[in-house]
Design a protein around this motif. Structure first.
Motif, PDB file in Angstrom:
ATOM      1  N   VAL A  13       0.602  -1.314  -0.065  1.00 56.56           N
ATOM      2  CA  VAL A  13      -0.097  -0.517   0.419  1.00 56.56           C
ATOM      3  C   VAL A  13       0.974   1.463  -0.141  1.00 56.56           C
ATOM      4  O   VAL A  13       0.933   2.247  -0.582  1.00 56.56           O
ATOM      5  CB  VAL A  13      -1.124  -0.008   1.339  1.00 56.56           C
ATOM      6  N   CYS A  16       1.686   1.783  -3.819  1.00 57.50           N
ATOM      7  CA  CYS A  16       0.497   2.371  -4.263  1.00 57.50           C
ATOM      8  C   CYS A  16       0.687   3.786  -3.927  1.00 57.50           C
ATOM      9  O   CYS A  16       0.373   4.806  -4.799  1.00 57.50           O
ATOM     10  CB  CYS A  16      -0.370   1.546  -4.156  1.00 57.50           C
ATOM     11  N   GLU A  17       0.752   4.201  -2.319  1.00 60.96           N
ATOM     12  CA  GLU A  17       0.800   5.699  -2.449  1.00 60.96           C
ATOM     13  C   GLU A  17       1.945   6.394  -2.876  1.00 60.96           C
ATOM     14  O   GLU A  17       1.759   8.056  -3.686  1.00 60.96           O
ATOM     15  CB  GLU A  17       0.905   5.532  -0.672  1.00 60.96           C
ATOM     16  N   ILE A  22      -2.978   5.485  -5.134  1.00 60.14           N
ATOM     17  CA  ILE A  22      -3.781   5.591  -3.958  1.00 60.14           C
ATOM     18  C   ILE A  22      -4.021   7.490  -3.715  1.00 60.14           C
ATOM     19  O   ILE A  22      -3.537   7.798  -3.829  1.00 60.14           O
ATOM     20  CB  ILE A  22      -4.147   4.831  -3.169  1.00 60.14           C
ATOM     21  N   ASP A  23      -5.745   7.390  -4.097  1.00 59.92           N
ATOM     22  CA  ASP A  23      -5.845   9.139  -4.169  1.00 59.92           C
ATOM     23  C   ASP A  23      -5.810   9.441  -2.012  1.00 59.92           C
ATOM     24  O   ASP A  23      -5.844   8.538  -1.757  1.00 59.92           O
ATOM     25  CB  ASP A  23      -7.569   8.910  -4.616  1.00 59.92           C
ATOM     26  N   ALA A  28     -11.302   5.039  -3.094  1.00 59.74           N
ATOM     27  CA  ALA A  28     -11.044   4.636  -3.784  1.00 59.74           C
ATOM     28  C   ALA A  28     -11.192   4.421  -5.187  1.00 59.74           C
ATOM     29  O   ALA A  28     -10.550   4.078  -5.428  1.00 59.74           O
ATOM     30  CB  ALA A  28     -11.098   3.477  -3.019  1.00 59.74           C
TER      31      ALA A  28
END
Length: 104
Positions: A13, A16-17, A22-23, A28
Motif C-alpha cells: 500500500v 501504491c501511495e 492511491i488517492d 478508493a
C-alpha cells in the motif's frame, strides 16, 4: 507476488501511495458507496436502481473509468515515472549547486 508467497500489505500500500495509485484523499473509487453492496438485499436494490436509471449508471461508470484511466493505465504510470524522474533531477541539481556554492 506469486500465489503462496506472503505479501507485506503495508509495504504494498505504501508503494501504491508513493506511485500515485492511491488517492491521498482516501477515495478508493469515485461513487463507490453508490455501487457497493454487502448482502443479497442490497445487491437487488443496486440492480433495480441501475437497471431503471441508465443515465445514472452511465454517469457513474464514466466517472470510475476516468479515475482508473488517470491512475492505472500504462500512460498514467509513465507520466508518474517521468514526473518523478524530473523531480529527482531538479533536487539533484539543487544539491549540486548548493555544494558548489559552499565550496566557493
Amino acid at each position: 507476488a506469486d500465489q503462496g508467497t506472503p505479501v507485506d500489505v503495508v509495504r504494498y500500500v505504501r508503494g501504491c501511495e508513493r506511485g500515485g495509485l492511491i488517492d491521498p484523499s482516501g477515495v478508493a473509487l469515485p461513487r463507490l458507496d453508490e455501487v457497493s453492496f454487502d448482502d443479497p438485499a442490497s445487491l437487488r436494490q443496486r440492480l433495480r436502481t441501475f437497471l431503471g436509471d441508465p443515465p445514472l449508471r452511465e454517469t457513474i461508470a464514466e466517472a470510475q473509468r476516468a479515475w482508473v484511466e488517470a491512475r492505472l493505465t500504462y500512460t498514467a504510470g509513465l507520466r508518474r515515472t517521468l514526473a518523478r524522474v524530473g523531480r529527482l533531477l531538479r533536487e539533484e541539481g539543487r544539491d549540486q549547486r548548493s555544494k558548489m556554492d559552499h565550496a566557493a
